[in-house]
Scaffold this motif. Structure first.
Motif, PDB file in Angstrom:
ATOM      1  N   ALA A  81     -47.913  26.485 -44.964  1.00  0.00           N
ATOM      2  CA  ALA A  81     -48.441  25.134 -44.757  1.00  0.00           C
ATOM      3  C   ALA A  81     -49.189  24.638 -45.989  1.00  0.00           C
ATOM      4  O   ALA A  81     -49.107  23.457 -46.343  1.00  0.00           O
ATOM      5  CB  ALA A  81     -49.352  25.111 -43.530  1.00  0.00           C
ATOM      6  N   ASP A 129     -47.403  21.425 -46.326  1.00  0.00           N
ATOM      7  CA  ASP A 129     -47.956  20.448 -45.384  1.00  0.00           C
ATOM      8  C   ASP A 129     -49.466  20.600 -45.308  1.00  0.00           C
ATOM      9  O   ASP A 129     -49.989  21.307 -44.448  1.00  0.00           O
ATOM     10  CB  ASP A 129     -47.330  20.656 -44.004  1.00  0.00           C
ATOM     11  CG  ASP A 129     -47.683  19.537 -43.023  1.00  0.00           C
ATOM     12  OD1 ASP A 129     -48.648  18.799 -43.288  1.00  0.00           O
ATOM     13  OD2 ASP A 129     -46.991  19.420 -42.003  1.00  0.00           O
ATOM     14  N   GLN A 153     -51.129  20.085 -41.861  1.00  0.00           N
ATOM     15  CA  GLN A 153     -50.898  21.202 -40.954  1.00  0.00           C
ATOM     16  C   GLN A 153     -51.764  22.397 -41.342  1.00  0.00           C
ATOM     17  O   GLN A 153     -52.269  23.133 -40.472  1.00  0.00           O
ATOM     18  CB  GLN A 153     -49.423  21.603 -40.984  1.00  0.00           C
ATOM     19  CG  GLN A 153     -49.047  22.781 -40.088  1.00  0.00           C
ATOM     20  CD  GLN A 153     -49.232  22.499 -38.605  1.00  0.00           C
ATOM     21  OE1 GLN A 153     -49.233  21.360 -38.180  1.00  0.00           O
ATOM     22  NE2 GLN A 153     -49.416  23.540 -37.818  1.00  0.00           N
ATOM     23  N   ARG A 210     -54.352  24.517 -38.940  1.00  0.00           N
ATOM     24  CA  ARG A 210     -54.238  25.975 -38.768  1.00  0.00           C
ATOM     25  C   ARG A 210     -55.540  26.672 -39.172  1.00  0.00           C
ATOM     26  O   ARG A 210     -55.970  27.628 -38.539  1.00  0.00           O
ATOM     27  CB  ARG A 210     -53.076  26.518 -39.604  1.00  0.00           C
ATOM     28  CG  ARG A 210     -51.718  26.209 -39.002  1.00  0.00           C
ATOM     29  CD  ARG A 210     -50.605  27.006 -39.669  1.00  0.00           C
ATOM     30  NE  ARG A 210     -49.363  26.843 -38.942  1.00  0.00           N
ATOM     31  CZ  ARG A 210     -49.006  27.531 -37.869  1.00  0.00           C
ATOM     32  NH1 ARG A 210     -49.822  28.460 -37.399  1.00  0.00           N
ATOM     33  NH2 ARG A 210     -47.861  27.314 -37.277  1.00  0.00           N
TER      34      ARG A 210
END
Length: 585
Positions: free
Chosen positions: A297, A301, A304, A308
């Motif tokens: 991620a 991203d 994201q 997380r």
């Protein structure tokens, strides 16, 4: 070389014919068929130089030993490679040459607060930059690099003294105020204590009891000791102790990088993690499957990755209580500029080191500055506040750059290739940025200017090629040595992109750049790599300043997640003469 008659090339290489020198240099772009061929190339290079001492023309760190942990020693220097990708190399140019500029590039120092709660070292198996065994020594390693530059009297090919040092970004590792203080103090000189939290003890992963990390001060059998890493008594306490940084004797400037702008150089700083920075909880591990997802991620991203990370902190794995420290707070672009204006960091100047009161008010971190008489420097901000490590530029900055180039150009080319007349003969231009042309594909909208278009490296190359007086684009970010010729059907529209390895990962290089007029319609850009002033040999019982700086280099070579052979680059990316057609008018 004009003005350099005191340094005869015969002092270095007696009796070498031009043909022999050329044959030896031709071998320099290979990995050398034999040690004798290498030595001939090095000798031929020395025959052309004013001086080679203190540079990789003279000697280079080289690994030795057969075990998994390699010791370093002094190895043979690297020769000059003449690159004629963009213009021919005429004979006798050394005797006609006039020096125009000489400066030094630092890049990717990554001065790291290794005790910060906002570091995720457990991601190292998936992201090699998440943890390095040598990173507690970043401040001392950078200071040793400063010592090296201070000891050099000028460029090895023209002898011209350095007019400046430019640090091309990732000056800090995690854009913390305390890291910024360390960076500014190392560059300007002063007392530095590379420690945060509890001043009396180290509170990071290297004494955590987690076998995934090297524990240098104990006999604990961690994974690194299984690879031959040593036990070094007092290593952590010595690394965090106070010392006086000499500071540069040369004026210096800063360019901003993604690690100076984003969390871990990747996550957008939207104020969501500020309390974690200055808090007392440090996450030191998680399930490896989850670590792999978080690392992925971070690469792909950023939004994201934030989610997380928040989930991990709620349902945490191993958490260490550390001493909170308000100095770990992340800085904004405005604060980055303002800190450079603080009088205690002026050192040899200039005031602000490129940044003005206007930059501190606006947060616009791009500017112009004089490199030398007739040579203009342009420092860009290629970071993207939306996150991701790679960069881009917004339309406003791209238009600003175009206007600056027009105002300093005698002529240029429009988008259709037609010549546009400017004012008087323009200055030569050197562009500086953190990111390279190939690492500027991050076109995520800037959250602060969501409707402004972002532009990639191809757009920047196309713009620079419209201005014949642009001779070089100097950058970092990749942690690799790589020199790229950006050619064009019109020779005067070509330029060189000079990318230099970091000073946190091996080979820990900086680079000297010299610009010279050959008096034959061409320019030469000489690039010479330099290492820090640290000795090559290490002593595991020596925790003096020099001993720690030597360990910094050796540990970086042995980092199990690093790729030193890739980062070193090829001979044509090391010590080079880059030929270029001189712009007309």
């Amino acid at each position: 070389m004009r003005g350099m008659s005191a340094y005869s090339r015969r002092q270095f290489f007696t009796g070498a014919s031009a043909a022999a020198a050329g044959a030896a240099l031709a071998l320099a772009d290979t990995r050398f068929a034999s040690a004798a061929a290498r030595d001939r190339a090095v000798a031929a290079s020395a025959a052309r130089a004013v001086r080679t001492g203190g540079t990789t023309l003279e000697q280079v760190a080289a690994p030795t030993g057969s075990g998994p942990y390699k010791r370093l020693r002094s190895g043979p220097g690297w020769p000059l490679v003449v690159r004629t990708d963009l213009a021919p190399a005429a004979s006798a140019r050394d005797d006609r040459r006039t020096a125009l500029a000489s400066f030094v590039q630092f890049t990717d120092l990554h001065l790291a607060d290794t005790e910060s709660p906002v570091r995720f070292e457990f991601l190292a198996p998936h992201l090699d930059s998440a943890h390095r065994p040598q990173e507690v020594l970043t401040v001392r390693g950078a200071s040793s690099l400063v010592e090296r530059v201070n000891a050099l009297s000028g460029g090895p090919w023209t002898g011209r003294p350095f007019s400046l040092v430019m640090a091309t970004g990732d000056n800090t590792d995690n854009h913390e105020l305390i890291e910024l203080d360390w960076y500014l103090s190392v560059m300007s000189g002063g007392r530095v204590t590379p420690n945060s939290g509890d001043p009396a003890r180290y509170e990071g992963v290297q004494n955590s009891g987690n076998a995934a990390f090297w524990h240098p001060e104990s006999s604990f059998r961690d994974a690194y000791k299984g690879r031959g890493f040593p036990e070094i008594p007092r290593f952590l306490s010595a690394a965090g102790s106070s010392f006086t940084a000499p500071g540069l004797r040369t004026p210096w400037y800063s360019t901003v990088g993604n690690h100076d702008d984003s969390i871990e150089g990747t996550l957008p700083d939207l104020g969501l993690l500020h309390s974690l920075y200055t808090g007392d909880r440090k996450l030191e591990g998680c399930d490896q499957a989850e670590a792999a997802k978080l690392a992925d991620a971070l690469r792909k991203d950023p939004a994201q990755a934030v989610l997380r990370l928040a989930k991990l902190l709620e349902n945490s794995g191993p958490v260490r209580r550390v001493t909170p420290d308000a100095r770990r707070a992340p800085f904004t672009p405005k604060e980055f500029a303002a800190a450079h204006l603080d009088p205690k960091y002026t050192g040899p100047g200039p005031v602000g080191h490129g940044f003005t009161a206007s930059a501190a008010d606006s947060g616009k971190l791009y500017y112009t500055f004089p490199v030398a008489d007739g040579v203009l420097g342009i420092s860009l901000d290629t970071t993207n506040p939306a996150g991701w490590a790679d960069g881009s530029v917004g339309t406003a900055q791209l238009k600003w750059l175009e206007s600056v180039l027009q105002s300093h150009s005698g002529h240029w080319y429009d988008a259709d290739g037609h010549v546009v007349k400017g004012g008087p003969a323009g200055q030569l231009v050197v562009v500086f940025s953190h990111h390279t042309s190939t690492s500027m594909g991050n076109l995520l909208p800037n959250p602060h200017h969501p409707f402004e278009k972002r532009h990639d490296g191809n757009a920047l190359v196309a713009l620079l090629q419209r201005f014949p007086n642009v001779v070089a684009w100097v950058n970092g970010h990749t942690h690799e040595n790589r020199i790229t010729a950006h050619g064009h059907a019109v020779p005067e529209r070509a330029f060189w992109e000079i990318n230099t390895a970091s000073h946190v990962d091996y080979p820990q290089h900086a680079r000297i750049v010299e610009i010279a007029d050959n008096g034959d319609g061409t320019l030469s850009l000489f690039t010479t790599l330099v290492e820090s002033a640290a000795p090559y040999d290490t002593d595991f019982s020596d925790t003096s300043e020099a001993g720690l700086a030597a360990l910094y280099r050796e540990l970086s070579y042995n980092d199990p997640y690093a790729t030193p052979d890739k980062k070193i680059g090829a001979p044509a990316d090391h010590n080079t003469e880059l030929l270029l057609t001189k712009p007309r008018g």
